[in-house]
Design an enzyme around this catalytic site. Structure first.
Site, short mmCIF file in Angstrom:
data_model
loop_
_atom_site.label_atom_id
_atom_site.label_comp_id
_atom_site.label_asym_id
_atom_site.label_seq_id
_atom_site.Cartn_x
_atom_site.Cartn_y
_atom_site.Cartn_z
N ASN A 74 0.82 -1.22 0.00
CA ASN A 74 0.00 0.00 0.00
C ASN A 74 0.85 1.26 0.00
O ASN A 74 0.38 2.33 -0.40
CB ASN A 74 -0.90 0.05 1.24
CG ASN A 74 -1.85 -1.12 1.37
OD1 ASN A 74 -2.18 -1.53 2.47
ND2 ASN A 74 -2.29 -1.67 0.26
N ARG A 77 1.37 4.28 -2.69
CA ARG A 77 0.32 5.18 -3.16
C ARG A 77 -0.62 5.64 -2.04
O ARG A 77 -1.36 6.60 -2.23
CB ARG A 77 -0.50 4.50 -4.26
CG ARG A 77 -1.32 3.31 -3.75
CD ARG A 77 -1.89 2.46 -4.86
NE ARG A 77 -2.74 1.41 -4.35
CZ ARG A 77 -2.30 0.29 -3.79
NH1 ARG A 77 -1.00 0.10 -3.66
NH2 ARG A 77 -3.14 -0.62 -3.34
N ASP A 134 -12.99 0.08 -4.52
CA ASP A 134 -12.86 -0.56 -5.84
C ASP A 134 -13.66 -1.85 -5.90
O ASP A 134 -13.38 -2.73 -6.71
CB ASP A 134 -11.38 -0.84 -6.16
CG ASP A 134 -10.73 -1.79 -5.16
OD1 ASP A 134 -11.41 -2.23 -4.22
OD2 ASP A 134 -9.52 -2.08 -5.31
N CYS A 194 -6.57 -2.89 -8.65
CA CYS A 194 -5.16 -2.51 -8.58
C CYS A 194 -4.27 -3.70 -8.30
O CYS A 194 -3.12 -3.75 -8.74
CB CYS A 194 -4.97 -1.44 -7.51
SG CYS A 194 -5.84 0.10 -7.87
#
Length: 376
Positions: A74, A77, A134, A194
Site C-alpha cells: 500500500n 500510493r 474498488d 489494482c
C-alpha cells in the site's frame, strides 16, 4: 472533542489565510468547512489524499470507513501510511496521521465493511460522502444509500492508467451510478483492480485530491460540483477529458458520422452486426478476448495517440466498428475520436465487454491479434 460549531479563531483563520482571501470562498467558506461532516468510504489510494486535503482544509468532522489493514504494497500510493503502520487497521493509522497534521481534527474511525445492510446507518449523518472503493457491491451500496438519504456522493475510480471522477447529487433529474455503469453486469463480472493490473501512483494522488475538491465545493457552496459530467484521466499521456453523463441510461448510444452504415442484413444477435468489427478499447493490461467474431484489441490510449499525432492510417476507419470497454466512458470517448478521424461507421456496444463475453464464449480463428502499435 470540539463540535466545531463555534466561529473560527484568529489562529484558525491565520492557518486558512489563503482560503479566507479566495474570492467566492472567503471566511464564510472557512466556517462552512469547519462545521461540515464528510464521510470517506475507503482509506486506500484515493482515500488517503482525499482525507489529507480535507483535514488540511479544516473540515470539521471526518468519518473513515474501512475494514482493511495496512500492507507494505500500500505504501507506494497510500500516502498517509508509513512502514511502522504495517499490520495496523487503516482507519486507526489514518486517524493518527490526520491528528498529526491537524491536532484538533475530529476523526471518527469505523473499522467495518460497508454493505447494503449497514450503509444507510453508517452514512446517515454525512453532509457529503466520498466513495474511494474498488468493490462494486460496496460502490452500489454506497450509491443506493446516498440516493435514499439525499446525500451528495463524490465518486471516483482508478485502475491501471485510467481514472474517472463524477458527482452524484440528490434530485430526480440528476444522474446516478446506474447511469454510468450497468449494475447487473458490474455485480456479475469480476472487475479488474489494482492488485491484478496495477495502478499509476501519481494518478491516484491526483484524483483523490480532486475528489476532496469536489467535496469542499459542495460543503462550502463555493463552486459548481461535477454533476452530469464524468472526468476521465489518461495517466499514460497526462490528458484529461470530460464527458457528459445523462440522467437516463440509453440502451444504445450512436455517435454521428459523415457516412452512417445501416444494417442491411438480419442477424440473430441484435447487439452485433455481421459486418461490424468489435474494437476492444480497454487498457493494454487487459487480456485479448477469444470470441467468434471480427475482433481487435486497441486501447483507448493508442487511439488517442494516433489521432493526436495524425497517424490515422493506423486506425481501422474503413469498416463498421462497435466499441466495447468495461464501464462505458472509455468506449464513448473512443467512438468520438474515431468518428472525428473519419470512421465509416462507429457505435458503442450496450453492456460493454461483460455483455460481449457472454455473447461470444468460444475460441475463434477470426479473432485478430492485438494491434501492432499497442504499447505493452
Amino acid at each position: 472533542m470540539s463540535s466545531h460549531s463555534e466561529q473560527p479563531s484568529a489562529e484558525h483563520l491565520d492557518r486558512q489565510a489563503r482560503h479566507v482571501r479566495l474570492l467566492g470562498y472567503g471566511q464564510p467558506g472557512v466556517y462552512r468547512a469547519r462545521t461540515a461532516k464528510v464521510t470517506v468510504v475507503g482509506a486506500g489510494g484515493l482515500g488517503c489524499p482525499a482525507l489529507q486535503v480535507l483535514a488540511a482544509s479544516d473540515v470539521g468532522e471526518l468519518t473513515i470507513i474501512d475494514d482493511d489493514v495496512v500492507e507494505r504494497s500500500n505504501l507506494a500510493r497510500q500516502t498517509l501510511f508509513r512502514e511502522t503502520d504495517i499490520g495496523r487497521p487503516k482507519v486507526v493509522a489514518a486517524m493518527d496521521a490526520l491528528s498529526r497534521l491537524r491536532p484538533e481534527v475530529t476523526v471518527l474511525p469505523r473499522q467495518v465493511r460497508l454493505d447494503a445492510g449497514n450503509s444507510e446507518e453508517l452514512l446517515a449523518w454525512a453532509d457529503v460522502v466520498i466513495d474511494t472503493t474498488d468493490h462494486w457491491p460496496t460502490r452500489f451500496a454506497v450509491a443506493d444509500a446516498c440516493l435514499a438519504l439525499g446525500v451528495p456522493l463524490v465518486w471516483g475510480s482508478v485502475v491501471s492508467w485510467d481514472g474517472l471522477l463524477t458527482v452524484f447529487a440528490p434530485g430526480s433529474g440528476n444522474p446516478t451510478l446506474a447511469d454510468l455503469v450497468d449494475r447487473e453486469q458490474q455485480l456479475r463480472a469480476e472487475a479488474p483492480n489494482c492488485a491484478t493490473v496495477g495502478v499509476f501512483a501519481p494518478l491516484v494522488a491526483e484524483i483523490g485530491s480532486a475528489m476532496a475538491g469536489e467535496a469542499l465545493r459542495i460543503v462550502t457552496g463555493s463552486g459548481s460540483p461535477l454533476v452530469g459530467v464524468v472526468r476521465s484521466w489518461n495517466g499514460r499521456t497526462g490528458r484529461v477529458r470530460e464527458l457528459p453523463l445523462a440522467a437516463q441510461a440509453r440502451a444504445t448510444e450512436q455517435v454521428p458520422t459523415a457516412n452512417p452504415n445501416p444494417n442491411p442484413n438480419p442477424n440473430p444477435n441484435p447487439n452485433i452486426r455481421p459486418e461490424e468489427r468489435i474494437l476492444d478499447v480497454r487498457p493494454a493490461a487487459h487480456p485479448d478476448l477469444s470470441i467468434n467474431h471480427k475482433y481487435t484489441h486497441l486501447p483507448l490510449e493508442t487511439i488517442a495517440e494516433h489521432v493526436a499525432q495524425g497517424r490515422i492510417e493506423l486506425l481501422p476507419l474503413d469498416e463498421p466498428l462497435v466499441i466495447a470497454c468495461a464501464q462505458g466512458p472509455r468506449a464513448r470517448y473512443a467512438a468520438e475520436l474515431l468518428a472525428e478521424a473519419g470512421a465509416e461507421s462507429v457505435r458503442t456496444l450496450p453492456g460493454g465487454v461483460p455483455a460481449l463475453t457472454a455473447l461470444f464464449a468460444t475460441p475463434s480463428s477470426q479473432a485478430l491479434p492485438t494491434h501492432a502499435e499497442e504499447p505493452r
